[in-house]
Design an enzyme around this catalytic site. Structure first.
Site, PDB file in Angstrom:
ATOM      1  N   GLU A 196       0.834  -1.216   0.000  1.00 36.21           N
ATOM      2  CA  GLU A 196       0.000   0.000   0.000  1.00 36.21           C
ATOM      3  C   GLU A 196       0.863   1.258   0.000  1.00 36.21           C
ATOM      4  O   GLU A 196       0.624   2.207   0.755  1.00 36.21           O
ATOM      5  CB  GLU A 196      -0.977  -0.033   1.181  1.00 36.21           C
ATOM      6  CG  GLU A 196      -1.944  -1.209   1.099  1.00 36.21           C
ATOM      7  CD  GLU A 196      -3.013  -1.241   2.195  1.00 36.21           C
ATOM      8  OE1 GLU A 196      -4.076  -1.834   1.934  1.00 36.21           O
ATOM      9  OE2 GLU A 196      -2.760  -0.674   3.295  1.00 36.21           O
ATOM     10  N   ASP A 214      -8.421  -9.176   3.457  1.00 36.62           N
ATOM     11  CA  ASP A 214      -8.303  -8.060   4.388  1.00 36.62           C
ATOM     12  C   ASP A 214      -9.460  -7.981   5.374  1.00 36.62           C
ATOM     13  O   ASP A 214     -10.291  -7.070   5.279  1.00 36.62           O
ATOM     14  CB  ASP A 214      -8.238  -6.744   3.587  1.00 36.62           C
ATOM     15  CG  ASP A 214      -7.641  -5.627   4.437  1.00 36.62           C
ATOM     16  OD1 ASP A 214      -7.634  -4.492   3.972  1.00 36.62           O
ATOM     17  OD2 ASP A 214      -7.193  -5.922   5.556  1.00 36.62           O
ATOM     18  N   GLU A 233     -13.057  -2.757  11.309  1.00 42.09           N
ATOM     19  CA  GLU A 233     -12.959  -1.960  10.076  1.00 42.09           C
ATOM     20  C   GLU A 233     -13.989  -2.375   9.026  1.00 42.09           C
ATOM     21  O   GLU A 233     -14.658  -1.530   8.428  1.00 42.09           O
ATOM     22  CB  GLU A 233     -11.556  -2.080   9.494  1.00 42.09           C
ATOM     23  CG  GLU A 233     -11.373  -1.368   8.170  1.00 42.09           C
ATOM     24  CD  GLU A 233      -9.994  -1.536   7.569  1.00 42.09           C
ATOM     25  OE1 GLU A 233      -9.796  -1.135   6.418  1.00 42.09           O
ATOM     26  OE2 GLU A 233      -9.088  -2.095   8.265  1.00 42.09           O
TER      27      GLU A 233
HETATM   28  O1  GCW Z   1      -7.067  -3.005   6.091  1.00 42.26           O
HETATM   29  C1  GCW Z   1      -6.220  -2.202   5.432  1.00 42.26           C
HETATM   30  C2  GCW Z   1      -6.621  -0.898   5.990  1.00 42.26           C
HETATM   31  C3  GCW Z   1      -5.473   0.049   6.168  1.00 42.26           C
HETATM   32  C4  GCW Z   1      -4.355  -0.694   6.884  1.00 42.26           C
HETATM   33  C5  GCW Z   1      -3.928  -1.880   6.054  1.00 42.26           C
HETATM   34  C6  GCW Z   1      -2.892  -2.717   6.750  1.00 42.26           C
HETATM   35  C7  GCW Z   1      -2.831   0.279   8.401  1.00 42.26           C
HETATM   36  O2  GCW Z   1      -7.602  -0.369   5.194  1.00 42.26           O
HETATM   37  O3  GCW Z   1      -5.964   1.106   6.920  1.00 42.26           O
HETATM   38  O4  GCW Z   1      -3.258   0.154   7.063  1.00 42.26           O
HETATM   39  O5  GCW Z   1      -5.014  -2.724   5.812  1.00 42.26           O
HETATM   40  O6  GCW Z   1      -3.275  -3.694   7.384  1.00 42.26           O
HETATM   41  O7  GCW Z   1      -1.738  -2.407   6.665  1.00 42.26           O
END
Ligand code: GCW
Length: 768
Positions: free
Chosen positions: A374, A453, A481
């Site tokens: 990311e 995720d 989340e």
């Molecule tokens: O779930 C995603 C989230 C990000 C997070 C990333 C991760 C901290 O949307 O906010 O970043 O994963 O786990 O690194």
């Protein structure tokens, strides 16, 4: 009149709850639904209508009158609905499961034999803290003072390490070999006195034993003849916090950071200390304080001296602090012209940095690294591997006993969605399996429970079985989340149980995930659990009192993954709300059903949560999954839905599993319904094992889920008067909000899939 006042009470209560959570940095939304409470407003002001309508009053007089009215009615309502109980809702929220509510007289009789003094056989900050907590707990629970004495003179509660205990009672041996942090609670005759002994190999174990003893008393469990020894399932039981140095928390729904404010460590770290106490009480021995999207500045010497203060408030609770670091720190902070992990200057830099930090924080747990993920910098910048990156840091931490957690959450978020062979789910295994055995023995690969995720339902990540010669830890997400962000009740322990109990059939033999990550299967020296908690300054820590069951549950499962969801929620409810049978039954039922209810009105059959993934990850947004490189695709079109991950015709992701598991998922006939759309692309008319077509299942599950969410409100009303008014109202308003949101979800998803497929609901409930 009573109803009118109660309605005023609840809406003003809603206002007050919201006031308690108002000041938030941008990007994190107010977590409380006001609009359900608005209607009583109109009534509230009925007496003023004449006033307001007849002639214009000077605003300040109106404001003043309104303010006086608000305060007085608020006071009235809080007296009216809750003041019967000693502690306010806010205090109860803050104390969470450590409120030690007074045990009733009948139950208290079971503890008459409990000694009235406690003795430490040696001293340390942790042992003294354990003794203080014990005295405080016993006083609140039983209304009895526990004197602390230097020596055993008569019956006493003895808190001691095994080493110290053996010095006075060499023959006293626990029933099982105790590991680090394990504990033993037993009655024994010491110096001719009947003593209740809490012993352990180390101070922290004694602290855990002490909390276990208080938990028994708080839940009314007998301690007569107790002889209980417990070991933690895995050595590493950490929480991660995604706190930014400016005080915001990424994916935090419980208010601003308890650690940082305006780019500095908070001057008042009381909440940080209270947090460490909560963590210790559930056997959590480490906390990473900052976001894995780490600001390199945290490694600046001027910042480390501030971080030291947090480690100091953690230490008496046996919580080791750890830091998320950015791999480019040697360049960004150190001023080197590279952060190439194989460049000796970089190794040197990390070594010196670690030495300097351990001077300030001698018990630092270690570092957590998110790299090449990311947009984070990573070893690929120099054509190096993740093992190279992890090892340069591991070697710097090794002399100090530190570990590095290297996150396997590495994927390309610019994948071409048009290419049906592309698959984000493959990433962790493709990136890390080839590096198996290349990581140092104090490096741990941190693996999210699923390959995408933290969706409402995912299969277990195949990487758990793909690392035989590498330490691993599971990353679970406590902050919700993708599961309602603490605005929806969603008890995650049943989900985590399914993950931890899942049998990966390694080499055709039993290999449950809990035994893989704890190092039992591949005989790894270390491994364990990391839970992304993201508590904040809100008095209830997570933004909702009911969500604390997830933090509690994470700790209990990390300590003992064999515990059942039922046992965990029973413990939590009794400690948080008391043992009133109506409350215990209602809360357990609501919590234990909540995950499936949430799944029903969001993303069923393994399709993912279907939330707005390019937005807040909260609202329904099925379209947002497609047409971009994030890879949370569900491939829904006018004919069918689901990701084909088969080896035969799809992305081949299924091939990453051990053969027996792969076989299960590869075959349409064998693949479980609840993961069908994660592994297969099928027509909407495909008939599930349940006998329903995919499309009808989606309609039915959404209507059932929304209806069940309505039922939460009714069910919660059963405990009115059995729970203190403040928390009763707070939770009631949340269920009312959730019920409305569930209908919103239902209508968005049903309309979306009807428009896509053109296939109507056979019950005629869904319109275009
Ligand atoms: O779930 C995603 C989230 C990000 C997070 C990333 C991760 C901290 O949307 O906010 O970043 O994963 O786990 O690194």
């Amino acid at each position: 009149m009573v109803d009118h006042v109660r309605r005023v009470g609840s809406s003003l209560w809603a206002l007050r709850v919201c006031a308690r959570t108002l000041c938030r940095p941008h990007g994190t939304r107010c977590n409380f639904p006001l609009h359900p409470g608005l209607t009583p407003w109109a009534n509230t002001f009925r007496p003023f209508r004449g006033l307001l309508l007849s002639k214009a009053l000077h605003l300040d007089r109106i404001a003043r009158n309104t303010w006086v009215l608000l305060v007085s009615v608020n006071l009235l309502s809080s007296v009216f609905v809750s003041y019967g109980l000693a502690q306010t809702g806010a205090t109860l929220d803050r104390e969470a499961w450590l409120r030690y509510a007074a045990v009733d007289a009948k139950a208290a009789r079971a503890y008459e034999k409990l000694p009235s003094s406690s003795v430490l056989l040696s001293r340390s900050a942790v042992l003294e803290n354990a003794q203080r907590e014990l005295a405080g707990g016993i006083e609140k629970l039983l209304g009895r003072k526990l004197n602390s004495t230097e020596n055993i003179k008569g019956s006493a509660i003895v808190l001691a390490t095994l080493h110290d205990l053996h010095s006075i009672a060499p023959s006293l041996r626990p029933p099982i070999a105790l590991a680090t942090d394990g504990y033993w609670i037993t009655w024994a005759r010491l110096h001719d006195s009947e003593c209740l002994v809490v012993a352990a190999p180390n101070d922290r174990g004694v602290l855990y034993g002490m909390f276990a003893l208080l938990s028994k008393v708080a839940r009314g469990e007998s301690i007569a003849g107790v002889n209980e020894a417990q070991n933690p399932y895995a050595p590493i039981r950490w929480v991660n916090q995604w706190d930014n140095l400016d005080g915001r928390i990424e994916r935090g729904y419980g208010g601003p950071s308890i650690f940082f404010e305006d780019g500095k460590v908070r001057s008042d770290l009381t909440r940080a200390g209270d947090y460490a106490r909560l963590l210790a009480s559930i056997g959590i021995n480490g906390c990473t304080i900052n976001n894995v999207n780490a600001a390199p500045g945290i490694l600046e010497p001027s910042f480390i001296v501030q971080v030291k203060r947090i480690a100091d408030v953690f230490r008496p609770w046996g919580v080791q602090l750890s830091i998320s670091v950015d791999l480019s720190s040697p360049k960004v902070v150190g001023g080197l012209d590279t952060f190439d992990p194989l460049d000796p200057r970089v190794g040197d830099w990390w070594r010196k940095k670690a030495d300097a930090i351990y001077e300030q924080i001698p018990d630092l747990g270690g570092f957590v690294v998110k790299a090449d993920s990311e947009g984070r910098s990573g070893p690929s910048a120099y054509g190096r591997t993740h093992a190279d990156a992890a090892n340069v840091i591991a070697r710097a931490l090794k002399p100090h006993g530190g570990v590095v957690f290297y996150r396997a959450f590495v994927y390309n978020h610019h994948l071409d969605w048009r290419d049906l062979k592309n698959d984000r789910a493959r990433a962790a295994y493709d990136n890390f399996h080839p590096l198996d055995g290349k990581f140092d023995d104090n490096a741990i690969v941190q693996i999210k429970n699923g390959p995408i995720d933290f969706q409402v339902r995912e299969p277990v990540s195949p990487l758990f079985a793909g690392l035989r010669n590498t330490n691993e830890a599971i990353e679970l997400q406590i902050t919700q989340e993708y599961t309602g962000q603490q605005k929806h009740l969603c008890f995650l322990v049943p989900m985590w149980k399914e993950v931890l109990d899942f049998d990966m059939r390694v080499d055709g033999t039993p290999a449950r995930v809990k035994n893989l990550l704890s190092g039992r299967i591949f005989r790894r020296p270390i491994g364990g659990f990391a839970g992304v908690a993201n508590v904040g300054m809100d008095t209830n820590w997570l933004g909702s009192p009911m969500a604390m069951a997830n933090l509690y549950g994470f700790g209990r499962l990390a300590w003992n993954p064999d515990l059942s969801s039922e046992a965990i929620v029973d413990e939590w409810t009794r400690l948080t709300f008391g043992s009133d049978p109506a409350v215990v039954k209602t809360v357990a039922d609501l919590q234990l059903r909540s995950w499936h209810v949430y799944e029903n009105y969001t993303g069923p059959l393994g399709a993912g949560t279907l939330t707005n993934i390019t937005g807040n990850h909260y609202d329904p947004g099925p379209e947002s999954s497609e047409g971009n490189g994030w890879g949370q695709w569900h491939r829904a079109d006018h004919q069918g839905i689901g990701m084909d991950r088969t080896v035969a015709t799809g992305t081949g992701y299924i091939g990453q599993y051990p053969p027996e598991v792969g076989k299960l998922y590869e075959s349409l006939a064998a693949c479980p319904d609840n993961l069908l759309l994660f592994f297969h692309h099928v027509p909407y008319t495909y008939v599930l094992h349940s006998g329903k077509t995919v499309i009808q299942h989606v309609y039915d599950s959404h209507y059932e889920g929304a209806e069940e969410a309505q039922g939460f409100v009714t069910e919660w009303k059963n405990v009115e008067g059995h729970v203190d008014g403040e928390r009763y109202q707070d939770v009631l308003s949340r269920f009312e909000f959730q019920a409305a949101e569930a209908i919103k979800w239902r209508d968005v998803i049903c309309k979306w899939i009807y428009q896509l497929s053109g296939i109507p609901d056979n019950k005629g409930r869904v319109t275009q």
